[in-house]
Motif scaffolding. Structure first.
Motif, PDB file in Angstrom:
ATOM      1  N   LEU A 159       0.824  -1.204   0.000  1.00  6.54           N
ATOM      2  CA  LEU A 159       0.000   0.000   0.000  1.00  6.54           C
ATOM      3  C   LEU A 159       0.863   1.261   0.000  1.00  6.54           C
ATOM      4  CD1 LEU A 159      -2.858  -0.948   2.510  1.00  6.54           C
ATOM      5  CD2 LEU A 159      -2.648  -1.447   0.071  1.00  6.54           C
ATOM      6  N   ARG A 160       1.969   1.226   0.719  1.00  9.78           N
ATOM      7  CA  ARG A 160       2.868   2.385   0.722  1.00  9.78           C
ATOM      8  C   ARG A 160       3.360   2.717  -0.687  1.00  9.78           C
ATOM      9  NH1 ARG A 160       4.967  -0.023   5.778  1.00  9.78           N
ATOM     10  NH2 ARG A 160       4.698   1.473   7.481  1.00  9.78           N
ATOM     11  N   GLY A 161       3.571   1.687  -1.490  1.00  4.51           N
ATOM     12  CA  GLY A 161       4.083   1.906  -2.828  1.00  4.51           C
ATOM     13  C   GLY A 161       3.163   2.726  -3.706  1.00  4.51           C
ATOM     14  N   ASP A 162       1.861   2.751  -3.393  1.00  3.74           N
ATOM     15  CA  ASP A 162       0.895   3.514  -4.191  1.00  3.74           C
ATOM     16  C   ASP A 162       0.697   4.941  -3.688  1.00  3.74           C
ATOM     17  OD1 ASP A 162       0.409   1.366  -5.892  1.00  3.74           O
ATOM     18  OD2 ASP A 162      -1.203   0.572  -4.629  1.00  3.74           O
ATOM     19  N   LEU A 163       1.197   5.234  -2.521  1.00  4.66           N
ATOM     20  CA  LEU A 163       1.006   6.581  -1.975  1.00  4.66           C
ATOM     21  C   LEU A 163       1.705   7.615  -2.861  1.00  4.66           C
ATOM     22  CD1 LEU A 163       1.607   5.905   1.836  1.00  4.66           C
ATOM     23  CD2 LEU A 163      -0.586   6.139   0.646  1.00  4.66           C
ATOM     24  N   GLY A 164       1.025   8.731  -3.078  1.00  3.89           N
ATOM     25  CA  GLY A 164       1.579   9.792  -3.900  1.00  3.89           C
ATOM     26  C   GLY A 164       1.214   9.709  -5.362  1.00  3.89           C
ATOM     27  N   LEU A 165       0.652   8.581  -5.791  1.00  2.20           N
ATOM     28  CA  LEU A 165       0.216   8.450  -7.180  1.00  2.20           C
ATOM     29  C   LEU A 165      -1.103   9.195  -7.373  1.00  2.20           C
ATOM     30  CD1 LEU A 165       0.969   4.660  -7.809  1.00  2.20           C
ATOM     31  CD2 LEU A 165       2.363   6.629  -8.486  1.00  2.20           C
ATOM     32  N   PRO A 166      -1.437   9.551  -8.612  1.00  5.49           N
ATOM     33  CA  PRO A 166      -2.709  10.237  -8.862  1.00  5.49           C
ATOM     34  C   PRO A 166      -3.893   9.420  -8.339  1.00  5.49           C
ATOM     35  CG  PRO A 166      -1.305  10.356 -10.799  1.00  5.49           C
ATOM     36  CD  PRO A 166      -0.612   9.437  -9.838  1.00  5.49           C
ATOM     37  N   ALA A 167      -4.817  10.105  -7.689  1.00  2.51           N
ATOM     38  CA  ALA A 167      -6.046   9.519  -7.131  1.00  2.51           C
ATOM     39  C   ALA A 167      -5.791   8.661  -5.889  1.00  2.51           C
ATOM     40  CB  ALA A 167      -6.802   8.699  -8.175  1.00  2.51           C
ATOM     41  N   PHE A 168      -4.571   8.643  -5.393  1.00  2.74           N
ATOM     42  CA  PHE A 168      -4.254   7.916  -4.171  1.00  2.74           C
ATOM     43  C   PHE A 168      -3.867   8.920  -3.081  1.00  2.74           C
ATOM     44  CE2 PHE A 168      -3.817   4.551  -7.275  1.00  2.74           C
ATOM     45  CZ  PHE A 168      -4.274   3.433  -6.603  1.00  2.74           C
ATOM     46  N   PRO A 169      -3.899   8.485  -1.818  1.00  2.00           N
ATOM     47  CA  PRO A 169      -3.469   9.393  -0.753  1.00  2.00           C
ATOM     48  C   PRO A 169      -2.029   9.857  -0.962  1.00  2.00           C
ATOM     49  CG  PRO A 169      -4.618   7.490   0.156  1.00  2.00           C
ATOM     50  CD  PRO A 169      -4.417   7.208  -1.292  1.00  2.00           C
ATOM     51  N   SER A 170      -1.705  11.001  -0.391  1.00  2.00           N
ATOM     52  CA  SER A 170      -0.353  11.538  -0.528  1.00  2.00           C
ATOM     53  C   SER A 170       0.627  10.753   0.344  1.00  2.00           C
ATOM     54  CB  SER A 170      -0.335  13.016  -0.128  1.00  2.00           C
ATOM     55  OG  SER A 170      -0.526  13.144   1.272  1.00  2.00           O
ATOM     56  N   LYS A 171       1.904  11.032   0.147  1.00  3.02           N
ATOM     57  CA  LYS A 171       2.937  10.359   0.923  1.00  3.02           C
ATOM     58  C   LYS A 171       2.878  10.745   2.399  1.00  3.02           C
ATOM     59  CE  LYS A 171       6.137   9.777  -2.957  1.00  3.02           C
ATOM     60  NZ  LYS A 171       7.492  10.060  -3.486  1.00  3.02           N
ATOM     61  N   ASP A 172       2.169  11.814   2.714  1.00  3.89           N
ATOM     62  CA  ASP A 172       1.993  12.180   4.120  1.00  3.89           C
ATOM     63  C   ASP A 172       1.306  11.083   4.916  1.00  3.89           C
ATOM     64  OD1 ASP A 172       3.241  14.605   3.821  1.00  3.89           O
ATOM     65  OD2 ASP A 172       1.387  15.753   3.554  1.00  3.89           O
ATOM     66  N   MET A 173       0.563  10.204   4.225  1.00  4.12           N
ATOM     67  CA  MET A 173      -0.067   9.083   4.917  1.00  4.12           C
ATOM     68  C   MET A 173       0.989   8.230   5.609  1.00  4.12           C
ATOM     69  SD  MET A 173      -2.696   7.389   5.870  1.00  4.12           S
ATOM     70  CE  MET A 173      -3.975   8.224   4.917  1.00  4.12           C
ATOM     71  N   HIS A 174       2.121   8.058   4.955  1.00  5.19           N
ATOM     72  CA  HIS A 174       3.207   7.322   5.588  1.00  5.19           C
ATOM     73  C   HIS A 174       3.944   8.183   6.599  1.00  5.19           C
ATOM     74  CE1 HIS A 174       6.735   4.874   6.306  1.00  5.19           C
ATOM     75  NE2 HIS A 174       7.490   5.892   5.935  1.00  5.19           N
ATOM     76  N   TYR A 175       4.306   9.399   6.205  1.00  8.93           N
ATOM     77  CA  TYR A 175       5.109  10.256   7.073  1.00  8.93           C
ATOM     78  C   TYR A 175       4.419  10.541   8.397  1.00  8.93           C
ATOM     79  CZ  TYR A 175       7.579  11.246   2.663  1.00  8.93           C
ATOM     80  OH  TYR A 175       8.264  11.141   1.482  1.00  8.93           O
ATOM     81  N   GLN A 176       3.101  10.740   8.373  1.00 10.76           N
ATOM     82  CA  GLN A 176       2.379  11.193   9.558  1.00 10.76           C
ATOM     83  C   GLN A 176       1.601  10.093  10.275  1.00 10.76           C
ATOM     84  OE1 GLN A 176      -0.082  14.437   8.232  1.00 10.76           O
ATOM     85  NE2 GLN A 176       1.635  15.600   7.381  1.00 10.76           N
ATOM     86  N   PHE A 177       1.280   8.996   9.569  1.00 11.12           N
ATOM     87  CA  PHE A 177       0.422   7.973  10.175  1.00 11.12           C
ATOM     88  C   PHE A 177       1.089   6.597  10.212  1.00 11.12           C
ATOM     89  CE2 PHE A 177      -3.095   4.807   9.685  1.00 11.12           C
ATOM     90  CZ  PHE A 177      -3.618   4.943  10.954  1.00 11.12           C
ATOM     91  N   LEU A 178       1.402   6.028   9.052  1.00  8.03           N
ATOM     92  CA  LEU A 178       1.938   4.670   9.018  1.00  8.03           C
ATOM     93  C   LEU A 178       3.306   4.572   9.685  1.00  8.03           C
ATOM     94  CD1 LEU A 178       0.957   3.511   5.409  1.00  8.03           C
ATOM     95  CD2 LEU A 178      -0.245   3.098   7.565  1.00  8.03           C
ATOM     96  N   SER A 179       4.062   5.670   9.689  1.00  6.21           N
ATOM     97  CA  SER A 179       5.379   5.633  10.331  1.00  6.21           C
ATOM     98  C   SER A 179       5.279   5.445  11.837  1.00  6.21           C
ATOM     99  CB  SER A 179       6.153   6.918  10.018  1.00  6.21           C
ATOM    100  OG  SER A 179       5.512   8.045  10.601  1.00  6.21           O
ATOM    101  N   ARG A 180       4.105   5.640  12.410  1.00  5.26           N
ATOM    102  CA  ARG A 180       3.905   5.512  13.853  1.00  5.26           C
ATOM    103  C   ARG A 180       3.544   4.087  14.272  1.00  5.26           C
ATOM    104  NH1 ARG A 180      -0.395  10.082  15.312  1.00  5.26           N
ATOM    105  NH2 ARG A 180       0.095   9.348  17.407  1.00  5.26           N
ATOM    106  N   VAL A 181       3.370   3.197  13.291  1.00  2.00           N
ATOM    107  CA  VAL A 181       2.900   1.838  13.571  1.00  2.00           C
ATOM    108  C   VAL A 181       4.103   0.908  13.748  1.00  2.00           C
ATOM    109  CG1 VAL A 181       1.524  -0.088  12.727  1.00  2.00           C
ATOM    110  CG2 VAL A 181       0.797   2.269  12.264  1.00  2.00           C
ATOM    111  N   ARG A 182       4.205   0.281  14.902  1.00  2.16           N
ATOM    112  CA  ARG A 182       5.332  -0.619  15.194  1.00  2.16           C
ATOM    113  C   ARG A 182       5.004  -2.045  14.719  1.00  2.16           C
ATOM    114  NH1 ARG A 182       9.453  -1.314  19.339  1.00  2.16           N
ATOM    115  NH2 ARG A 182       9.305   0.953  19.656  1.00  2.16           N
TER     116      ARG A 182
END
Length: 379
Positions: free
Chosen positions: A249-272
């Motif tokens: 799912l991270r690989g699709d972030l930032g592509l057109p019509a997908f969530p921005s890379k901030d989804m990883h920077y601000q949310f998914l990066s917090r998941v252990r």
């Protein structure tokens, strides 16, 4: 085995790979099986991760104590059933909760195949993962947790209630809901197989949430659901992303019509990641018989143990060949496996080594360290 041994000796290593043993983790640094003094990993990354690892070094878990200490990792791993993997995953989750971690990831193959579940768009993957999540939820509930399994939408929720009705009813302490359960019901849902009971109240009463089967776009709803629960006084609630194939799912972030890379920077990066098993298959051509050498391995982590690179043996068992407190990227996993198999025969720094490794061995989310609000996903 060093980089400079002959290919014939490397091939002999392939045939005798069942004798591989694991290098052990010592004080925040990986004791590598290579003879070269320079690690495969960037030195500045290791220094930075060592500081993070020492700051977050898990002590003996409150849940396991002296009964079971997995901090040193496993020499080998060969689960005999999916039930055993679920038990191991739940043990890791309970250990993490005992260490006051709240945002967790569990990842292992939901199907006994090499097919990516989302690429196959398969109901078989969805149903298998739902069954595994129910099994994990029952085990967590047996340890005193109030577990709420959260599906992507009302349609999936209604379908799951219909297919797994008996299992849900028999799972004491486990409820099922969906990401939109706080929204007004769709009056047309009954026309499309809807009409399942409201799950809003059950969701509010739970203390542990297992999110399953969400797509990349639905990560927006997962984040909104978690943020709402936390804002409503749920700081002590536990959120588990279960077999959601986050790397895909991270690989699709930032592509057109997908969530921005901030989804990883601000949310998914917090998941252990607390239980993680990602198998990978590789092959390399060699100039002597058998000409093509196929080998398999996995990136493995079982909290509170280290990240481990595991080489798959002929009998299906995974044997540890390298480990570290910091997460390996997939390029590093492949390199460790290649070295362990005796197939990294090119001279250090040579053009052939560059062609084998390639120019880019990591992804954007593995490289963008400084943009992350948290580094939990790397630990």
């Amino acid at each position: 085995m060093s980089h400079h041994q002959s290919l014939a000796a490397g091939h002999a290593r392939v045939l005798a790979n069942s004798s591989l043993t694991c290098s052990r983790f010592v004080r925040g640094r990986r004791v590598c099986h290579q003879t070269q003094p320079t690690s495969l990993r960037c030195r500045h990354q290791l220094d930075r991760f060592a500081l993070l690892a020492s700051a977050n070094e898990p002590i003996t878990s409150a849940s396991n104590g002296a009964v079971l200490d997995k901090r040193s990792g496993r020499m080998t791993y060969k689960p005999l059933s999916y039930g055993e993997m679920v038990n191991d995953a739940v043990d890791s989750v309970v250990s993490a909760i005992g260490d006051n971690l709240k945002w967790l990831e569990v990842e292992f193959p939901a199907l006994p195949t090499n097919v990516d579940g989302y690429k196959g768009s398969s109901d078989l993957f969805i149903d298998s993962n739902t069954q595994l999540a129910l099994a994990g939820a029952r085990r967590l509930a047996a340890r005193g947790r109030k577990v709420h399994i959260v599906l992507p939408d009302g349609g999936e929720y209604a379908r799951t209630c219909r297919i797994f009705k008996n299992s849900i009813q028999l799972a004491e302490g486990v409820t099922v809901g969906h990401l939109k359960e706080g929204s007004p019901p769709n009056p047309l849902s009954a026309l499309f197989g809807g009409g399942a009971p409201s799950s809003k109240e059950a969701g509010e009463q739970a203390d542990t949430y297992i999110f399953i089967n969400a797509t990349c776009i639905e990560l927006l709803n997962v984040r909104a659901y978690v943020d709402k629960m936390v804002a409503d006084g749920g700081q002590d609630k536990v959120f588990i992303l279960w077999n959601m194939e986050l790397d895909t799912l991270r690989g699709d972030l930032g592509l057109p019509a997908f969530p921005s890379k901030d989804m990883h920077y601000q949310f998914l990066s917090r998941v252990r990641p607390v239980f993680y098993l990602r198998p990978r298959d590789y092959s390399k051509s060699v100039p002597v018989p058998p000409f093509i050498v196929n080998y398999s391995g996995a990136l493995f982590r079982e909290y509170p143990g280290p990240w481990q690179v595991m080489l798959k043996q002929d009998g299906g068992e995974y044997a540890c060949i390298a480990e570290d407190r910091a997460r390996y990227n997939l390029g590093e996993v492949k390199e460790e496996l290649t070295v362990a198999m005796g197939l990294a025969t090119e001279a250090e720094g040579s053009a052939m080594q560059f062609l084998r490794r390639g120019y880019k061995t990591s992804t954007w989310y593995e490289d963008d360290y400084d943009l992350e609000q948290s580094h939990e996903w790397r630990l």
